[in-house]
Motif scaffolding. Structure first.
Motif, PDB file in Angstrom:
ATOM      1  N   GLY A  29     -18.987  91.296  14.011  1.00 14.38           N
ATOM      2  CA  GLY A  29     -20.094  91.405  13.058  1.00 14.38           C
ATOM      3  C   GLY A  29     -21.011  92.565  13.413  1.00 14.38           C
ATOM      4  N   ILE A  30     -22.312  92.258  13.551  1.00 10.81           N
ATOM      5  CA  ILE A  30     -23.283  93.315  13.876  1.00 10.81           C
ATOM      6  C   ILE A  30     -23.291  93.662  15.361  1.00 10.81           C
ATOM      7  N   GLY A  31     -22.494  92.941  16.169  1.00 12.02           N
ATOM      8  CA  GLY A  31     -22.474  93.231  17.619  1.00 12.02           C
ATOM      9  C   GLY A  31     -22.309  94.719  17.906  1.00 12.02           C
ATOM     10  N   GLY A  85     -22.733  92.018  22.794  1.00 13.05           N
ATOM     11  CA  GLY A  85     -23.297  92.051  21.441  1.00 13.05           C
ATOM     12  C   GLY A  85     -23.385  90.660  20.854  1.00 13.05           C
ATOM     13  N   ALA A  86     -22.376  90.269  20.106  1.00 11.18           N
ATOM     14  CA  ALA A  86     -22.336  88.926  19.506  1.00 11.18           C
ATOM     15  C   ALA A  86     -20.895  88.647  19.101  1.00 11.18           C
ATOM     16  N   ILE A  87     -20.560  87.365  18.979  1.00  7.82           N
ATOM     17  CA  ILE A  87     -19.210  87.004  18.516  1.00  7.82           C
ATOM     18  C   ILE A  87     -19.331  86.026  17.355  1.00  7.82           C
ATOM     19  N   GLY A  88     -18.255  85.919  16.597  1.00 13.19           N
ATOM     20  CA  GLY A  88     -18.214  84.950  15.502  1.00 13.19           C
ATOM     21  C   GLY A  88     -17.800  85.602  14.206  1.00 13.19           C
ATOM     22  N   ASP A  89     -16.978  84.849  13.439  1.00 11.45           N
ATOM     23  CA  ASP A  89     -16.475  85.397  12.182  1.00 11.45           C
ATOM     24  C   ASP A  89     -16.291  84.240  11.195  1.00 11.45           C
ATOM     25  N   PRO A  90     -16.676  84.462   9.923  1.00  9.66           N
ATOM     26  CA  PRO A  90     -16.589  83.371   8.940  1.00  9.66           C
ATOM     27  C   PRO A  90     -15.184  82.791   8.808  1.00  9.66           C
ATOM     28  N   TYR A  98     -13.226  81.904  11.014  1.00  9.15           N
ATOM     29  CA  TYR A  98     -13.086  80.777  11.948  1.00  9.15           C
ATOM     30  C   TYR A  98     -14.133  79.705  11.655  1.00  9.15           C
ATOM     31  N   ASP A  99     -15.365  80.141  11.283  1.00 10.60           N
ATOM     32  CA  ASP A  99     -16.432  79.160  10.989  1.00 10.60           C
ATOM     33  C   ASP A  99     -15.993  78.225   9.863  1.00 10.60           C
ATOM     34  N   ASN A 100     -15.246  78.766   8.894  1.00  7.23           N
ATOM     35  CA  ASN A 100     -14.888  77.973   7.723  1.00  7.23           C
ATOM     36  C   ASN A 100     -13.521  77.324   7.828  1.00  7.23           C
ATOM     37  N   PRO A 116     -13.570  82.481  18.245  1.00  3.18           N
ATOM     38  CA  PRO A 116     -14.273  83.539  18.974  1.00  3.18           C
ATOM     39  C   PRO A 116     -15.253  82.985  20.007  1.00  3.18           C
ATOM     40  N   GLU A 117     -15.948  81.888  19.637  1.00  2.00           N
ATOM     41  CA  GLU A 117     -16.986  81.324  20.514  1.00  2.00           C
ATOM     42  C   GLU A 117     -16.420  80.910  21.877  1.00  2.00           C
ATOM     43  N   GLN A 118     -15.123  80.510  21.884  1.00  2.00           N
ATOM     44  CA  GLN A 118     -14.506  80.109  23.166  1.00  2.00           C
ATOM     45  C   GLN A 118     -14.524  81.273  24.155  1.00  2.00           C
ATOM     46  N   SER A 135     -38.864  87.812  13.820  1.00  2.00           N
ATOM     47  CA  SER A 135     -37.432  87.971  13.511  1.00  2.00           C
ATOM     48  C   SER A 135     -36.595  87.645  14.733  1.00  2.00           C
ATOM     49  N   ILE A 136     -35.479  86.983  14.484  1.00  2.00           N
ATOM     50  CA  ILE A 136     -34.549  86.706  15.591  1.00  2.00           C
ATOM     51  C   ILE A 136     -33.954  88.013  16.122  1.00  2.00           C
ATOM     52  N   GLY A 137     -34.032  89.054  15.306  1.00  2.00           N
ATOM     53  CA  GLY A 137     -33.515  90.362  15.703  1.00  2.00           C
ATOM     54  C   GLY A 137     -34.343  91.040  16.781  1.00  2.00           C
ATOM     55  N   ILE A 153     -30.213  87.006  21.461  1.00  3.77           N
ATOM     56  CA  ILE A 153     -29.975  85.566  21.244  1.00  3.77           C
ATOM     57  C   ILE A 153     -29.292  85.320  19.900  1.00  3.77           C
ATOM     58  N   HIS A 154     -29.321  86.322  19.012  1.00  8.32           N
ATOM     59  CA  HIS A 154     -28.751  86.095  17.684  1.00  8.32           C
ATOM     60  C   HIS A 154     -27.225  86.123  17.706  1.00  8.32           C
ATOM     61  N   GLY A 155     -26.637  85.713  16.592  1.00  6.95           N
ATOM     62  CA  GLY A 155     -25.188  85.724  16.458  1.00  6.95           C
ATOM     63  C   GLY A 155     -24.698  86.987  15.778  1.00  6.95           C
ATOM     64  N   SER A 156     -23.508  86.901  15.198  1.00  9.97           N
ATOM     65  CA  SER A 156     -22.840  88.109  14.695  1.00  9.97           C
ATOM     66  C   SER A 156     -23.286  88.493  13.275  1.00  9.97           C
ATOM     67  N   TYR A 157     -24.158  87.685  12.638  1.00 13.50           N
ATOM     68  CA  TYR A 157     -24.747  87.981  11.327  1.00 13.50           C
ATOM     69  C   TYR A 157     -23.729  88.757  10.472  1.00 13.50           C
ATOM     70  N   PRO A 158     -22.595  88.109  10.148  1.00  6.43           N
ATOM     71  CA  PRO A 158     -21.471  88.847   9.522  1.00  6.43           C
ATOM     72  C   PRO A 158     -21.816  89.486   8.181  1.00  6.43           C
ATOM     73  N   ALA A 189     -29.003  95.659  10.450  1.00  9.28           N
ATOM     74  CA  ALA A 189     -29.304  94.739  11.559  1.00  9.28           C
ATOM     75  C   ALA A 189     -30.378  95.330  12.463  1.00  9.28           C
ATOM     76  N   ASN A 190     -31.268  94.473  12.927  1.00  3.63           N
ATOM     77  CA  ASN A 190     -32.308  94.916  13.845  1.00  3.63           C
ATOM     78  C   ASN A 190     -31.682  95.117  15.243  1.00  3.63           C
ATOM     79  N   PRO A 191     -31.766  96.325  15.787  1.00  2.00           N
ATOM     80  CA  PRO A 191     -31.152  96.569  17.103  1.00  2.00           C
ATOM     81  C   PRO A 191     -32.072  96.239  18.279  1.00  2.00           C
TER      82      PRO A 191
HETATM   83  N1  LIG Z   1     -24.335  84.659  21.084  1.00  5.04           N
HETATM   84  C1  LIG Z   1     -23.516  84.756  20.044  1.00  5.04           C
HETATM   85  O1  LIG Z   1     -22.633  85.596  20.012  1.00  5.04           O
HETATM   86  C2  LIG Z   1     -23.717  83.824  18.907  1.00  5.04           C
HETATM   87  C3  LIG Z   1     -22.758  83.809  17.922  1.00  5.04           C
HETATM   88  N2  LIG Z   1     -22.951  83.044  16.797  1.00  5.04           N
HETATM   89  C4  LIG Z   1     -21.937  83.173  15.756  1.00  5.04           C
HETATM   90  O2  LIG Z   1     -22.436  84.100  14.780  1.00  5.04           O
HETATM   91  C5  LIG Z   1     -21.915  83.781  13.500  1.00  5.04           C
HETATM   92  C6  LIG Z   1     -23.055  83.707  12.481  1.00  5.04           C
HETATM   93  O3  LIG Z   1     -23.879  82.594  12.822  1.00  5.04           O
HETATM   94  P1  LIG Z   1     -25.297  82.309  12.165  1.00  5.04           P
HETATM   95  O4  LIG Z   1     -25.562  80.883  12.337  1.00  5.04           O
HETATM   96  O5  LIG Z   1     -25.358  82.889  10.806  1.00  5.04           O
HETATM   97  O6  LIG Z   1     -26.348  83.044  13.148  1.00  5.04           O
HETATM   98  P2  LIG Z   1     -26.828  84.570  13.229  1.00  5.04           P
HETATM   99  O7  LIG Z   1     -27.769  84.635  14.374  1.00  5.04           O
HETATM  100  O8  LIG Z   1     -25.668  85.484  13.260  1.00  5.04           O
HETATM  101  O9  LIG Z   1     -27.631  84.843  11.878  1.00  5.04           O
HETATM  102  C7  LIG Z   1     -28.620  83.955  11.376  1.00  5.04           C
HETATM  103  C8  LIG Z   1     -29.632  84.759  10.567  1.00  5.04           C
HETATM  104  O10 LIG Z   1     -30.485  85.435  11.477  1.00  5.04           O
HETATM  105  C9  LIG Z   1     -30.819  86.716  10.986  1.00  5.04           C
HETATM  106  N3  LIG Z   1     -30.382  87.719  11.988  1.00  5.04           N
HETATM  107  C10 LIG Z   1     -29.565  87.538  13.045  1.00  5.04           C
HETATM  108  N4  LIG Z   1     -29.462  88.648  13.766  1.00  5.04           N
HETATM  109  C11 LIG Z   1     -30.224  89.577  13.173  1.00  5.04           C
HETATM  110  C12 LIG Z   1     -30.527  90.944  13.449  1.00  5.04           C
HETATM  111  N5  LIG Z   1     -30.068  91.594  14.529  1.00  5.04           N
HETATM  112  N6  LIG Z   1     -31.336  91.599  12.584  1.00  5.04           N
HETATM  113  C13 LIG Z   1     -31.847  90.983  11.520  1.00  5.04           C
HETATM  114  N7  LIG Z   1     -31.618  89.691  11.217  1.00  5.04           N
HETATM  115  C14 LIG Z   1     -30.815  88.995  12.031  1.00  5.04           C
HETATM  116  C15 LIG Z   1     -30.148  86.865   9.635  1.00  5.04           C
HETATM  117  O11 LIG Z   1     -31.081  86.497   8.653  1.00  5.04           O
HETATM  118  C16 LIG Z   1     -29.030  85.848   9.681  1.00  5.04           C
HETATM  119  O12 LIG Z   1     -28.700  85.382   8.416  1.00  5.04           O
HETATM  120  C17 LIG Z   1     -21.147  82.474  13.678  1.00  5.04           C
HETATM  121  O13 LIG Z   1     -19.784  82.770  13.732  1.00  5.04           O
HETATM  122  C18 LIG Z   1     -21.644  81.912  14.994  1.00  5.04           C
HETATM  123  O14 LIG Z   1     -20.705  81.124  15.646  1.00  5.04           O
HETATM  124  C19 LIG Z   1     -24.104  82.329  16.605  1.00  5.04           C
HETATM  125  C20 LIG Z   1     -25.082  82.327  17.566  1.00  5.04           C
HETATM  126  C21 LIG Z   1     -24.946  83.037  18.820  1.00  5.04           C
END
Ligand SMILES: NC(=O)C1=CN([C@@H]2O[C@H](COP(=O)(O)OP(=O)(O)OC[C@H]3O[C@@H](n4cnc5c(N)ncnc54)[C@H](O)[C@@H]3O)[C@@H](O)[C@H]2O)C=CC1
Ligand SMILES: CC(C)CC(=O)C(=O)O
Length: 372
Positions: A12-14, A72-77, A79-81, A89-91, A257-259, A276-281, A289-291
């Motif tokens: 995703g945005i990782g 960065g971040a992991i996760g993809d719809p 697998y989520d769906n 990916p989370e594993q 913002s979580i970003g 702390i955020h996820g992959s915001y696919p 995406a906020n860096p």
């Molecule tokens: N540490 C990790 O790699 C994590 C991975 N995940 C995975 O990420 C995928 C998406 O999960 P979501 O529950 O949607 O969480 P998410 O954190 O990816 O996104 C939730 C919301 O937060 C906002 N957001 C997140 N990062 C942002 C950024 N850098 N800049 C601006 N806005 C931002 C967006 O509005 C987004 O819709 C899933 O596959 C999940 O398993 C979720 C949490 C942590």
């Protein structure tokens, strides 16, 4: 200083945000005369696509021969769906944390004066907020045995903790509280869960060795309310894996913002630094995406190696970007800046700000992240 940094951008945005963090680190290297060498490896869905494994042995090897990991971040719809997916990916992230012995995740939460109007919460409630969550990262329900009955009608996840798992993070949290405002809050569900009662007993007993730190206990449901009702009451929050995951996302509302929220995962020789955020696919490759969370995670990496002046230079550059409105759309819907421009501004400020080597730390809103 020479550092070998493993880069795991993930999904995703990782990759979008890690690229900006690398630019900041390169600017720090140039401005302060350090040599940072980066080695990139796949993880998460990207790694499943390449190898069938969310954490290939080769990726783990890159991490193990590094001094630190920037994740960065992991996760993809896809697998989520898919409830039946056997590999996820989370594993990869869970296995990486376990393999590197990263049992503590440190998540600083602040209300930044420049962004105070961006939070949906009232200014007088959030101003001055400055607390840090110590989240246990390699135990609890995320790692317990998972079961699904043959007919698929019953499922269970085991939540297990041992005294020693609690002790090691509790000492880190008490030390952090000692270096801050000397208050530690254990967040649990001891009115229901046996594991929480173990946490209370162990943390209460360790607390006797830290008489200068005030220890209190809060049930997680109440904590979820208090964090947005009166966040100023917290200094260091200590909690188990899943509760920490959930309440830190809630805490991100305070900052706007979580970003913006960075973290450091520590416990062994090699630390990992990750937003702390996820992959915001939905935002992948869209330059929205906020860096900053990734860039501030890089600042925590620098602090981990006692490069405080360098970390301060990064934080100051981030502050300047916020002050001047060089922000992504999550902080300002009208903004014309994207991920890359924000990253460019911050790297540029690190490089060209003449007084970057004489920063007055008192004036830095982000303060120190309390990595012990
Ligand atoms: N540490 C990790 O790699 C994590 C991975 N995940 C995975 O990420 C995928 C998406 O999960 P979501 O529950 O949607 O969480 P998410 O954190 O990816 O996104 C939730 C919301 O937060 C906002 N957001 C997140 N990062 C942002 C950024 N850098 N800049 C601006 N806005 C931002 C967006 O509005 C987004 O819709 C899933 O596959 C999940 O398993 C979720 C949490 C942590
Ligand atoms: C394995 C991760 C996706 C769990 C999580 O949300 C996190 O640790 O940030």
């Amino acid at each position: 200083m020479k550092l070998n940094i493993a880069l795991l951008p993930g999904d995703g945005i990782g990759p979008d945000v890690v690229e900006q963090a690398v630019k900041s680190l390169q600017a720090v290297g140039e401005a302060f005369g350090h040599s940072f060498h980066f080695e990139e490896a796949p993880v998460g869905a990207a790694a499943i696509d390449e190898t069938g494994d969310p954490l290939p042995e080769a990726t783990l090897a890159v991490c193990k021969r590094s001094d630190a990991v920037l994740f960065g971040a992991i996760g993809d719809p896809k697998y989520d769906n898919d409830p039946k997916a056997k590999v996820r990916p989370e594993q990869g992230l869970l296995k990486l944390r376990k393999s590197l012995g990263l049992f503590t995740n440190i998540r600083p939460i602040k209300a930044f004066p420049t962004l105070i109007e961006k939070s949906p919460l009232k200014k007088d409630i959030i101003s001055g907020t400055d607390f840090t969550i110590y989240r246990e990262l390699t135990g609890g329900i995320y790692f317990g045995e998972k079961k699904l009955s043959e007919d698929g009608s019953t499922a269970s996840d085991l939540c297990e903790y041992s005294e020693s798992e609690i002790e090691r993070i509790a000492h880190l949290a008490f030390k952090a509280a000692r270096s801050r405002r000397k208050k530690l809050t254990l967040v649990d569900k001891a009115n229901v869960l046996e594991t929480s009662r173990l946490w209370r007993r162990v943390v209460g007993s360790i607390g006797e060795s830290y008489p200068d730190v005030e220890l209190d206990f809060l049930f997680v449901d109440n904590a979820a309310m208090q964090i947005i009702l009166n966040p100023g009451q917290f200094d260091v929050i200590l909690t188990e894996n899943m509760f920490g995951d959930i309440i830190s996302d809630e805490g991100s509302v305070i900052g706007g913002s979580i970003g913006l929220l960075a973290s450091a995962s520590v416990g062994s020789d090699i630390g990992m630094f990750e937003p702390i955020h996820g992959s915001y696919p939905q935002a992948k490759g869209k330059d929205i995406a906020n860096p900053v969370a990734s860039i501030l995670s890089a600042a925590m990496l620098l602090e981990h190696f006692n490069l405080q002046e360098e970390a301060d230079a990064v934080k100051l550059a981030v502050e300047k970007s916020l002050e001047r409105g060089v922000v992504t759309p999550d902080l300002d819907k009208e903004s014309t800046y994207g991920t890359v421009k924000v990253g460019d501004f911050i790297a540029d400020y690190i490089l060209h700000n003449d007084d970057s080597t004489q920063i007055n730390r008192e004036n830095i809103e982000f303060g120190q992240s309390t990595i012990i």
